[in-house]
Design an enzyme around this catalytic site. Structure first.
Site, short mmCIF file in Angstrom:
data_model
loop_
_atom_site.label_atom_id
_atom_site.label_comp_id
_atom_site.label_asym_id
_atom_site.label_seq_id
_atom_site.Cartn_x
_atom_site.Cartn_y
_atom_site.Cartn_z
N ALA A 126 -1.68 -9.70 3.62
CA ALA A 126 -2.33 -8.44 4.00
C ALA A 126 -3.70 -8.27 3.35
O ALA A 126 -4.58 -7.63 3.92
CB ALA A 126 -1.42 -7.26 3.67
N THR A 127 -3.88 -8.82 2.17
CA THR A 127 -5.20 -8.71 1.53
C THR A 127 -6.25 -9.37 2.42
O THR A 127 -7.31 -8.80 2.70
CB THR A 127 -5.17 -9.37 0.14
OG1 THR A 127 -4.19 -8.72 -0.67
CG2 THR A 127 -6.53 -9.28 -0.54
N ASN A 146 2.26 2.57 -0.38
CA ASN A 146 3.07 1.62 -1.16
C ASN A 146 3.61 2.21 -2.45
O ASN A 146 4.50 1.64 -3.06
CB ASN A 146 2.27 0.35 -1.45
CG ASN A 146 0.90 0.65 -2.00
OD1 ASN A 146 0.06 1.26 -1.33
ND2 ASN A 146 0.66 0.24 -3.22
N GLN A 204 3.45 -1.76 4.48
CA GLN A 204 4.72 -1.21 4.02
C GLN A 204 5.58 -0.69 5.17
O GLN A 204 6.78 -0.46 5.00
CB GLN A 204 4.48 -0.07 3.02
CG GLN A 204 3.89 -0.51 1.69
CD GLN A 204 4.89 -1.28 0.81
OE1 GLN A 204 6.11 -1.22 1.02
NE2 GLN A 204 4.38 -2.01 -0.15
N ALA A 235 4.33 -10.90 5.42
CA ALA A 235 5.76 -11.19 5.59
C ALA A 235 6.61 -10.85 4.36
O ALA A 235 7.76 -10.45 4.49
CB ALA A 235 5.96 -12.67 5.96
N HIS A 236 6.01 -11.02 3.16
CA HIS A 236 6.86 -10.90 1.96
C HIS A 236 7.29 -9.47 1.64
O HIS A 236 8.10 -9.24 0.74
CB HIS A 236 6.19 -11.55 0.74
CG HIS A 236 5.06 -10.79 0.14
ND1 HIS A 236 5.24 -9.98 -0.96
CD2 HIS A 236 3.75 -10.72 0.43
CE1 HIS A 236 4.07 -9.45 -1.32
NE2 HIS A 236 3.15 -9.89 -0.47
N THR A 283 -5.82 -25.20 8.70
CA THR A 283 -4.55 -25.68 9.25
C THR A 283 -3.47 -24.63 9.10
O THR A 283 -3.30 -24.04 8.02
CB THR A 283 -4.14 -26.97 8.50
OG1 THR A 283 -5.18 -27.93 8.69
CG2 THR A 283 -2.83 -27.53 9.03
N CYS A 302 0.39 -0.76 -12.09
CA CYS A 302 -0.06 -1.58 -10.96
C CYS A 302 -0.83 -2.79 -11.43
O CYS A 302 -0.58 -3.91 -11.02
CB CYS A 302 -0.88 -0.75 -9.98
SG CYS A 302 -0.74 -1.38 -8.31
C1 PLP Z 1 1.46 -5.54 -0.75
C2 PLP Z 1 0.38 -4.78 -0.06
C3 PLP Z 1 -0.84 -5.39 0.27
C4 PLP Z 1 -1.18 -6.81 -0.14
O1 PLP Z 1 -0.42 -7.76 0.53
P1 PLP Z 1 -0.55 -9.32 0.15
O2 PLP Z 1 0.22 -10.02 1.19
O3 PLP Z 1 0.04 -9.45 -1.20
O4 PLP Z 1 -2.00 -9.68 0.20
C5 PLP Z 1 -1.76 -4.64 0.97
N1 PLP Z 1 -1.52 -3.36 1.32
C6 PLP Z 1 -0.36 -2.74 1.02
C7 PLP Z 1 -0.14 -1.33 1.43
C8 PLP Z 1 0.62 -3.44 0.32
O5 PLP Z 1 1.76 -2.81 0.02
#
Ligand code: PLP
Length: 393
Positions: A74-75, A155, A183, A204-205, A244, A330
């Site tokens: 997500a970053t 989050n 989230q 995904a995580h 890739t 954090c």
């Molecule tokens: C965890 C999180 C991210 C970052 O996600 P990554 O996959 O670790 O880069 C960004 N935004 C929110 C709201 C998150 O909870």
């Protein structure tokens, strides 16, 4: 028997679901081709797996497969969305609207753009529950506004934003709406088309997939969103994201989306039940605790509480069998109280007294009951040493 420590930090990351892991493994060991290799079976099989995962990801958010761009998380998705879209909007204007309670992966790119590139960024203040209303967005839009970025769910406090209303507002005005839905994805129903979303980030995580893989939804219909890539290379992902493809991780993301879509309703209800069990259990055992976030409109697994007269950091250390986050942890190098709680107007000492519990798919009732006990005992022990607690009116 409860195995210790108990993981209640599911906003930070989640365990990869064993069903997800099982789907991934063959793509390390047997089907290890490069999905761009068009000349042999190894490549074709990898490509087929990527296509299937792209469909699974798209289906979860109401998108078309061709609108999904895989990223490292997500970053990266947030950076690609924000930094990628602005060059094409430069002629239209330089005003961006976002919120003070966004994740740093949105705040920091926006601050850099304001500092180095001459953009005007309005950071809206949420209400005391952590919510950004569509009215507050509407009030600050100007004829220079080109981008609005508001997260789907927070989050730290779990508060759910009215992204449907904000998205429709932006669509009507021809403004691109980006939502960091990290989230919310897999936990709340989302439909990018109905909600007028132009760009949406996920990873995904946070929903039982592997770390290191995410996606950006990029709208290709109605008002298509154009993007400049962050880096140049082999032109993968239609040129939006060279490199890739991480086939095993992408397969895992797809499977995590599939499971989340199929099980969301029933899982949300179960997790909400555990969350209420934790909250009620703590309220029964611990006086002077306060909920941070919206009382009802928040993620089912989120419980953010301030324990008056106790430091969140100290409390965490006093209950090591329960894994949670504190409102100031954090970045542990930086003991500032959470910018989210402060942004909501929570007083500094109450922000420092907060813990975030994040309940997830693999938590059980027994774990919740054990956690209630551990937290209540730890708070009682710490308050004995607090003169402020002893002297309270
Ligand atoms: C965890 C999180 C991210 C970052 O996600 P990554 O996959 O670790 O880069 C960004 N935004 C929110 C709201 C998150 O909870």
């Amino acid at each position: 028997m409860v195995s210790l420590p108990i993981y209640l930090d599911n906003h930070a990351t989640t365990r990869t679901d064993p069903r997800v892991l099982a789907k991934m493994i063959p793509y390390f060991s047997e089907i290890y081709g490069n999905s761009s290799s068009v000349s042999h079976r190894f490549g074709w099989d990898a490509e087929a797996a990527v296509n299937a995962a792209r469909e699974q990801a798209a289906a979860l958010i109401g998108a078309e497969p061709r609108e999904i761009v895989f990223t490292s998380g997500a970053t990266e998705a947030n950076n690609l969305a924000i930094k990628g879209v602005l060059p094409f909007l430069k002629k239209k204007g330089n005003h961006i609207v976002s919120a003070s309670i966004e994740h740093r992966a949105v705040l920091d790119p926006l601050k850099r753009l304001a500092r180095d590139e001459g953009y005007e960024v309005t950071f809206l203040t949420p209400d005391s529950t952590g919510k950004i209303s569509s009215e507050s967005v509407a009030q600050v839009l100007t004829d220079q506004t080109v981008l609005v970025s508001v997260m789907a769910a927070n989050n730290e406090v779990g508060t759910i934003n009215p992204i449907h209303d904000i998205g429709r507002l932006c669509l009507d005005r021809g403004i691109v709406f980006h939502s960091d839905a990290t989230q919310a994805v897999g936990k709340l129903p989302l439909n990018v088309v109905e909600s007028g979303i132009g760009l949406l980030s996920l990873t995904a995580h946070k929903f039982y997939g592997p770390k290191g893989i995410g996606a950006l939804y990029v709208r290709r219909h109605m008002q298509p969103v154009r993007l400049q890539p962050l880096f140049d290379g082999g032109g993968h992902e239609r040129g939006f994201r060279s490199g890739t493809l991480a086939v095993p991780l992408i397969v895992g993301l797809g499977q995590a989306c599939q499971i989340a879509g199929a099980e969301m309703a029933q899982e949300s209800a179960r997790i909400l039940g555990l969350r209420e069990r934790l909250h009620l259990g703590l309220m029964e055992r611990v006086p002077e605790i306060f909920l941070n976030g919206h009382p009802t409109e928040r993620l089912p697994g989120n419980l953010n509480l301030s324990f008056a007269y106790v430091e969140g950091e100290a409390l965490m250390m006093a209950m090591r069998e329960v894994a949670v986050s504190s409102g100031s942890a954090c970045t542990s190098a930086n003991p500032e109280p959470s910018h989210v709680l402060r942004g909501m107007g929570v007083e500094e000492d109450m922000a420092r007294a907060s813990l975030r519990f994040g309940i997830g798919r693999f938590n059980t009732e027994e774990e919740i009951d054990h956690a209630v006990n551990a937290v209540a005992n730890a708070v009682a022990r710490l308050r004995v040493y607090s003169t402020a607690w002893m002297d309270r009116a």
